[in-house]
Design a protein around this motif. Structure first.
Motif, PDB file in Angstrom:
ATOM      1  N   SER A 120       2.781   3.172   2.361  1.00 32.26           N
ATOM      2  CA  SER A 120       1.883   2.293   1.609  1.00 32.26           C
ATOM      3  C   SER A 120       2.178   0.832   1.902  1.00 32.26           C
ATOM      4  CB  SER A 120       2.029   2.563   0.109  1.00 32.26           C
ATOM      5  OG  SER A 120       1.628   3.871  -0.219  1.00 32.26           O
ATOM      6  N   LYS A 161      -5.610  -0.126  -2.564  1.00 31.15           N
ATOM      7  CA  LYS A 161      -6.088   0.928  -1.668  1.00 31.15           C
ATOM      8  C   LYS A 161      -7.451   0.567  -1.075  1.00 31.15           C
ATOM      9  CE  LYS A 161      -3.554   4.835  -3.650  1.00 31.15           C
ATOM     10  NZ  LYS A 161      -3.650   6.107  -4.432  1.00 31.15           N
ATOM     11  N   SER A 201     -14.359   2.211 -10.012  1.00 29.71           N
ATOM     12  CA  SER A 201     -14.221   2.129  -8.553  1.00 29.71           C
ATOM     13  C   SER A 201     -15.379   1.348  -7.939  1.00 29.71           C
ATOM     14  CB  SER A 201     -14.157   3.533  -7.949  1.00 29.71           C
ATOM     15  OG  SER A 201     -13.023   4.225  -8.407  1.00 29.71           O
ATOM     16  N   ILE A 231      -6.819  -1.809   1.694  1.00 29.56           N
ATOM     17  CA  ILE A 231      -6.322  -1.095   2.870  1.00 29.56           C
ATOM     18  C   ILE A 231      -7.472  -0.447   3.638  1.00 29.56           C
ATOM     19  CG2 ILE A 231      -5.003   0.945   3.586  1.00 29.56           C
ATOM     20  CD1 ILE A 231      -2.991   0.255   1.351  1.00 29.56           C
ATOM     21  N   ASN A 232      -8.424   0.118   2.903  1.00 25.70           N
ATOM     22  CA  ASN A 232      -9.497   0.889   3.529  1.00 25.70           C
ATOM     23  C   ASN A 232     -10.659   0.043   4.036  1.00 25.70           C
ATOM     24  OD1 ASN A 232      -8.190   3.352   3.082  1.00 25.70           O
ATOM     25  ND2 ASN A 232      -9.018   3.515   1.011  1.00 25.70           N
ATOM     26  N   GLU A 266      -3.355  -0.510  -8.226  1.00 32.85           N
ATOM     27  CA  GLU A 266      -3.181   0.395  -7.094  1.00 32.85           C
ATOM     28  C   GLU A 266      -4.522   0.680  -6.433  1.00 32.85           C
ATOM     29  OE1 GLU A 266      -1.915   5.068  -6.366  1.00 32.85           O
ATOM     30  OE2 GLU A 266      -0.929   3.935  -7.969  1.00 32.85           O
ATOM     31  N   GLU A 267      -5.557   0.886  -7.231  1.00 35.19           N
ATOM     32  CA  GLU A 267      -6.877   1.173  -6.674  1.00 35.19           C
ATOM     33  C   GLU A 267      -7.407  -0.017  -5.882  1.00 35.19           C
ATOM     34  OE1 GLU A 267     -11.003   3.379  -8.057  1.00 35.19           O
ATOM     35  OE2 GLU A 267      -9.699   2.486  -9.570  1.00 35.19           O
ATOM     36  N   ASN A 281       0.923  -0.028   5.310  1.00 31.35           N
ATOM     37  CA  ASN A 281      -0.541  -0.132   5.286  1.00 31.35           C
ATOM     38  C   ASN A 281      -0.991  -1.441   4.649  1.00 31.35           C
ATOM     39  OD1 ASN A 281      -0.860   2.362   6.512  1.00 31.35           O
ATOM     40  ND2 ASN A 281      -1.065   3.472   4.577  1.00 31.35           N
ATOM     41  N   LEU A 282      -0.299  -1.850   3.587  1.00 27.86           N
ATOM     42  CA  LEU A 282      -0.639  -3.123   2.942  1.00 27.86           C
ATOM     43  C   LEU A 282      -0.429  -4.284   3.908  1.00 27.86           C
ATOM     44  CD1 LEU A 282       0.902  -2.587  -0.611  1.00 27.86           C
ATOM     45  CD2 LEU A 282      -1.505  -2.968  -0.101  1.00 27.86           C
ATOM     46  N   PHE A 337       3.526   3.744  -6.247  1.00 29.55           N
ATOM     47  CA  PHE A 337       2.722   3.497  -5.053  1.00 29.55           C
ATOM     48  C   PHE A 337       3.456   2.566  -4.083  1.00 29.55           C
ATOM     49  CE2 PHE A 337      -0.448   0.573  -3.059  1.00 29.55           C
ATOM     50  CZ  PHE A 337      -1.013   1.469  -2.167  1.00 29.55           C
TER      51      PHE A 337
END
Length: 522
Positions: free
Chosen positions: A352, A324, A289, A327-328, A320-321, A355-356, A346
């Motif tokens: 999702s 995400k 991460s 997105i964040n 996927e990570e 959000n993308l 996902f």
């Protein structure tokens, strides 16, 4: 020590290439003065093309959909007609097929001396050679990623040696890495090149030393009297840096805004598909991460530094990570972006997908390959067709451009298997913007190659002067028919009501929100 990095024709002229940007970064950190010359962009701007091709859609045309649409159609027609001036050559936005094919390296050498060859003509007209002469480098590195770039690269090397026989000309790139086991004294290019680098070019070029009048890497070298081969795939240890685009002509790429390529992770998280040989070449790292966060933070800083409008991720897979994190990271939401992804649960979630899109995602390319469960099992794709259906519907309703990859001719695939794939695509066409279909290629060291090798079904005709991919014998292989591919695309466009998929990746990322039908609608 001074060097020059060259990207040869012929490929998409809408954004710079990532590989040379990594090499430029390594050279800069080592304090090595160098130039980066985009010969591909130079070729697209040369008289050979501009005298034959209807003007490329410029930035001012980007929001005029009808004008862009019509100009795109004329561009494709012009590229097709360009072949009439150069018999045997077939031009497209992403490559150029040549008379006799690229596999016969003696044919490549012969064509490189042919004054009617379009790349020979361009090499006599281009100003990049004057830039090289004025810079007075010690060595020149030419990157060859695709088969279609081999002839242009040898034409460039030929011209360089004609002007200065003492200059060190070095080739590298993915094509040479693929055929590394077949490079020796019989490879017919040693009259115009001095050496070949296998693996990361930055590691090799930052360690160049002068030896008996030649510039060669300081280690991992197989050396003969007139040539050398440096293996930095096996021995490289330098962590992947961050791309340096300072020396690229960023204001001149053929797109309505600047899109930069970028890579978060060097390999796919699945990495188990039996047709794939990437495990042989990609770096093995812990995809933590903290690493993903660092790469994405650096991506934003790079985009900001160069004033980029967006990013195209060249990762084999946006995990996927990774998605995400995008997105964040709210500061990244000002950018548009796209890349490759795996069909996963996902992406079945409308939340999702929304959000993308809000985070800037405008394009996802997904490898389905086949809709036959038995073929997917033999490929070890690790995907479920029910999940695929949900992903296509969810993304298709989110305004994200959906591009699906298919493969035909996998060993033991039948016509019935392929029929299942075509039917699946037709049933989901309303949620798909574009489909690409490739014929199966058997890559050495891939799991399916290793399995077939045990049964004596693999025929390899590769030699140092003829580079071909292995053939498979012992069963009837279904063949890719381009007319059939066109028919599948027509169905997708008809049921989708057009497509937001535009001329190039850069155009799609920037224009998909503005255009209702992109380029390919009827």
């Amino acid at each position: 020590m001074r060097g020059v990095l060259i990207q040869p024709p012929f490929s998409d002229p809408s954004m710079p290439v990532l590989g040379l940007a990594y090499v430029s970064d390594a050279l800069s950190k080592a304090g090595i003065e160098h130039l980066v010359l985009d010969a591909n962009l130079d070729f697209w701007q040369s008289r050979i093309l501009t005298e034959n091709i209807y003007p490329w859609p410029q930035k001012k045309d980007a929001t005029e959909e009808d004008l862009y649409h019509n100009m795109g159609k004329v561009l494709f027609s012009s590229l097709k007609n360009l072949g009439c001036n150069f018999p045997g050559y077939v031009f497209s936005l992403n490559g150029c097929k040549i008379p006799g094919g690229w596999q016969n390296l003696n044919n490549i050498k012969k064509l490189s001396h042919d004054p009617t060859n379009p790349f020979f003509i361009w090499s006599r007209q281009s100003n990049i050679f004057e830039s090289i002469r004025l810079f007075r480098p010690d060595w020149i590195g030419i990157s060859v990623t695709y088969e279609d770039q081999l002839l242009p690269a040898i034409c460039i090397a030929h011209r360089l040696k004609q002007e200065n026989v003492d200059i060190s000309v070095i080739l590298g790139g993915a094509l040479f890495t693929t055929f590394q086991d077949y490079i020796d004294e019989a490879t017919p290019f040693w009259d115009v090149i001095d050496g070949i680098v296998i693996g990361p070019g930055g590691d090799a070029l930052t360690g160049m030393e002068k030896f008996e009048g030649q510039w060669i890497p300081g280690r991992s070298v197989r050396f003969a009297k007139k040539w050398w081969l440096a293996d930095y795939l096996t021995h490289h240890s330098t962590p992947e840096g961050f791309p340096d685009f300072r020396r690229f002509p960023l204001q001149h790429y053929w797109a309505p805004g600047l899109i930069l390529p970028y890579r978060v992770l060097p390999r796919c998280s699945w990495n188990k598909c039996t047709f794939c040989a990437d495990a042989r070449y990609s770096k093995k790292i812990n995809q933590t991460s903290s690493l993903i966060r660092e790469r994405i933070e650096q991506m934003y800083l790079i985009a900001k530094r160069y004033g980029a409008q967006g990013i195209y991720f060249v990762d084999a897979e946006l995990t996927e990570e990774t998605m995400k994190f995008l997105i964040n990271q709210s500061e990244c939401h000002s950018l548009v972006w796209g890349g490759n992804a795996r069909f996963s649960s996902f992406l079945t979630d409308p939340g999702s997908a929304n959000n993308l899109y809000q985070a800037g995602c405008r394009l996802l390319r997904l490898g389905l390959e086949s809709a036959s469960p038995s073929v997917l099992d033999r490929m070890n794709k690790g995907i479920n067709l029910n999940i695929v259906s949900e992903v296509l519907k969810t993304l298709g309703e989110s305004n994200i451009v959906v591009h699906v990859y298919l493969m035909k001719g996998f060993p033991m695939e039948t016509d019935n298997d392929w029929s299942k794939t075509v039917t699946f695509i037709k049933n989901h066409a309303q949620w798909i913007d574009m489909v690409s279909v490739s014929g199966f290629t058997l890559y050495e060291k891939s799991p399916v190659w290793q399995e077939l090798l045990k049964t004596d079904k693999v025929i390899s005709k590769t030699t140092p002067d003829c580079w071909t991919y292995p053939d498979v014998q012992g069963f009837e292989q279904i063949i890719l028919n381009m007319a059939e591919v066109d028919g599948i695309i027509d169905v997708v466009l008809d049921r989708h009501g057009g497509s937001k998929n535009c001329l190039t990746t850069a155009h799609t990322l920037i224009l998909s929100d503005k255009f209702s039908r992109g380029l390919y609608s009827k």
